[in-house]
Design a protein around this motif. Structure first.
Motif, PDB file in Angstrom:
ATOM      1  N   ALA A  27      54.074 -75.091  -0.697  1.00 47.99           N
ATOM      2  CA  ALA A  27      54.342 -75.300  -2.120  1.00 47.99           C
ATOM      3  C   ALA A  27      53.244 -74.660  -2.976  1.00 47.99           C
ATOM      4  O   ALA A  27      53.523 -74.048  -4.020  1.00 47.99           O
ATOM      5  N   PHE A 154      64.214 -73.054  -5.559  1.00 46.91           N
ATOM      6  CA  PHE A 154      63.152 -73.962  -6.010  1.00 46.91           C
ATOM      7  C   PHE A 154      62.825 -73.721  -7.477  1.00 46.91           C
ATOM      8  O   PHE A 154      62.738 -74.657  -8.281  1.00 46.91           O
ATOM      9  N   LYS A 158      63.353 -76.117 -10.783  1.00 49.14           N
ATOM     10  CA  LYS A 158      62.153 -76.614 -11.445  1.00 49.14           C
ATOM     11  C   LYS A 158      62.195 -76.363 -12.941  1.00 49.14           C
ATOM     12  O   LYS A 158      61.792 -77.206 -13.747  1.00 49.14           O
ATOM     13  N   LEU A 272      59.730 -78.408  -0.935  1.00 52.26           N
ATOM     14  CA  LEU A 272      60.628 -78.607  -2.070  1.00 52.26           C
ATOM     15  C   LEU A 272      60.178 -79.796  -2.900  1.00 52.26           C
ATOM     16  O   LEU A 272      60.130 -79.719  -4.143  1.00 52.26           O
ATOM     17  N   ALA A 282      62.924 -85.071  -1.616  1.00 49.93           N
ATOM     18  CA  ALA A 282      62.591 -84.458  -0.328  1.00 49.93           C
ATOM     19  C   ALA A 282      62.756 -85.464   0.802  1.00 49.93           C
ATOM     20  O   ALA A 282      63.255 -85.121   1.881  1.00 49.93           O
ATOM     21  N   ILE A 382      67.614 -75.021   3.782  1.00 57.43           N
ATOM     22  CA  ILE A 382      67.665 -75.658   2.460  1.00 57.43           C
ATOM     23  C   ILE A 382      68.864 -75.145   1.673  1.00 57.43           C
ATOM     24  O   ILE A 382      69.554 -75.909   0.983  1.00 57.43           O
TER      25      ILE A 382
END
Length: 561
Positions: A27, A154, A158, A272, A282, A382
């Motif tokens: 991340a 992602f 976000k 994530l 998550a 994912i």
């Protein structure tokens, strides 16, 4: 046997414990935070961008991401075809391996470009060292491609409203340099110190237990095996894959290779949560995937440990489990665990022959690839799960009489159409391919070493493995001929890029929508209840799509024992 069970529990538990901090690191990499090793990585990455002329800071929308992804993969395909078809006269070929035929080169190149690595050739005799090194390069970039596509998702989730979703080339490169490469160096070092070859020399002469002098292939095996697992690639340097004693010398290397193939998919789940600052979501995703994994894994280990009842009736001791096609240094329990881990995660490497496992174990291996949603490959796991989240959100919204929303964005007609196309493509490719193979027995049955129900399972497994980007096989099938090379090649193309294009397109569409603040009536998508809904959707779609074909193969074989 109790020691073997404790061994697989330790493998799984240690992997989960390592995945959490590794997910935090991933991340931070994608968030662009300052890292301790920046002085090492920054100059390396700047060289790539300086040579290519690519501006890594230039943002791309979702369409530009997909255009870049497809373009660069096409270039790799053309280069791979040239190398494999001409490896006979190209350098780094000390054993004199000939060039591949056009249909085999097509299948091999496509397979490695799409991160499946279905091998219709024997690794040590089918390719030169130059080809192995190029395929090793594809191990990195194919995994990096999947991870970059996941990060686009992602970023889209976000940002409340955004058009630019990062730069594809930058995301792919840092996936390779900052995540896959350091981990590969560590794993390759462990393998090399435990006896896995790492050389560019040709065959080595060894004396067998019978006293015969034999030539054994060596090569850059340790490096190849490390990234084949970390990138969830799976293509073996040797034809026997990780059942080969030089590719997987002992139980320690078996554990390290198991950690390697599971660590990135699990870490991406936690990444994530850290990236979006939604750790509860998550945990929900991890919980659903873990329940699915255990439902497939536990029965398989039990069946393999119990052994074959037909052989037991002959008076043969089954105390070691069903050991046909397995390595005695690893055991039936560890082999059964590996068989589900490698099919759930879409690695496709094997440390035992799946063709020799019990019928219902084979069914579980098939189901792991048919669901294609528990952990999954690097990044694409994912993406596959995201499709089921969209379907579950839509169904849940209909049940409570609200417009479906996910993380503050409305799920509307366009998103649902894309999600349904992706969800239905997977069973279509598997079942249509198997049906065509069964419809032309004069072409396909000549390549089956096993008749009846098991032969059908072999054909079903080949297309399932191709559609799931897995690459493992029921090796009773003779698959190196134009039919299997070409048909599975097209399945590989469609099953890799459409499931990437679909989620990235949905992510781009959602990113452009106005963010809707949460209210009292907002459906919570990070709860255990919603997780059960997602799991139910996965199970229903899989059962409705594949149960009839499974009854014709492994289930019928089980009742015929």
């Amino acid at each position: 046997m109790n020691t073997e069970i404790l061994g697989i529990i330790a493998m799984y538990a240690i992997t989960i414990l390592m995945a959490v901090p590794f997910g935090r690191y991933i991340a931070k990499v994608y968030a662009g935070e300052k890292m301790l090793l920046d002085p090492i990585f920054n100059p390396i990455e700047s060289i790539f961008f300086r040579i290519s002329g690519i501006d890594q800071k230039a943002g791309m929308n979702w369409k530009q991401h997909l255009a870049a992804l497809l373009t660069i993969n096409f270039v790799w395909f053309l280069l791979g075809m040239f190398i494999l078809m001409n490896q006979g006269w190209l350098p780094l070929n000390p054993d004199g391996n000939p060039g591949q035929s056009a249909d085999l080169a097509f299948n091999t190149t496509i397979s490695f470009v799409v991160n499946c690595n279905l091998q219709h050739y024997s690794g040590e005799s089918g390719v030169s060292y130059l080809s192995q090194l190029f395929l090793m390069f594809l191990h990195f970039v194919s995994a990096g491609t999947g991870m970059a596509a996941a990060v686009v998702l992602f970023i889209a989730l976000k940002e409340k409203t955004a058009d630019k979703l990062g730069n594809f080339y930058h995301l792919m490169l840092i996936s390779c340099t900052r995540i896959l490469l350091p981990a590969s160096i560590f794993v390759a070092s462990v393998l090399a110190f435990n006896g896995t070859p790492m050389t560019l020399a040709g065959k080595d002469s060894m004396i067998s237990m019978q006293g015969d002098t034999v030539g054994v292939s060596t090569g850059p095996v340790a490096a190849f095996v490390a990234i084949k697992h970390l990138g969830t690639n799976g293509g073996g340097f040797y034809g026997a894959n990780s059942a080969h004693p030089l590719e997987n010398p002992n139980y320690l290397t078996n554990m390290v290779e198991m950690f390697s193939q599971m660590i990135v998919p699990l870490a991406m789940i936690f990444a994530l949560g850290f990236f979006l600052k939604k750790k509860k979501m998550a945990r929900m995703i991890f919980g659903v995937m873990t329940v699915g994994f255990l439902v497939l894994c536990i029965p398989t280990v039990v069946w393999e440990v119990q052994g074959n009842p037909a052989i037991a009736q002959m008076g043969i001791d089954m105390g070691s489990g069903a050991m046909e096609g397995k390595e005695s240094r690893l055991g039936s329990a560890a082999s059964g665990f590996w068989s589900i881990a490698t099919t759930v995660i879409s690695t496709g490497s094997v440390n035992a022959m799946h063709d020799s496992t019990m019928p219902l174990s084979g069914m579980m291996q098939l189901l792991a690839m048919m669901t294609n949603a528990f952990y999954g490959g690097c990044g694409v796991g994912i993406l596959n799960f995201f499709i089921f989240i969209i379907l579950a959100v839509f169904i849940s919204g209909l049940m409570v009489g609200r417009t479906p929303e996910f993380l503050g964005k409305k799920i509307e007609g366009r998103e649902m159409k894309i999600a349904m196309i992706v969800a239905l493509l997977h069973p279509l490719l598997i079942l249509a391919g198997t049906a065509l193979a069964a419809a032309f027995p004069e072409i396909t049955l000549a390549n089956l070493n096993n008749p009846g129900f098991h032969g059908f399972s072999e054909m079903l497994y080949e297309y399932t493995s191709s559609a799931a980007n897995n690459g493992s096989g029921f090796e009773g099938l003779g698959d190196n001929n134009p039919w299997w090379n070409i048909t599975t090649g097209f399945v590989l193309i469609l099953s890799r890029f459409i499931p990437i294009i679909g989620p990235v397109a949905i992510a781009g569409l959602l990113a452009n929508k106005k963010h809707i603040p949460e209210s009292a009536g907002t459906l919570r998508t990070d709860s255990a209840t919603f997780g059960m809904m997602v799991l139910a959707v996965i199970m229903i779609i899989t059962a409705l799509s594949f149960f009839p074909s499974l009854t014709l193969g492994p289930i019928a074989e089980y009742f015929s024992l």
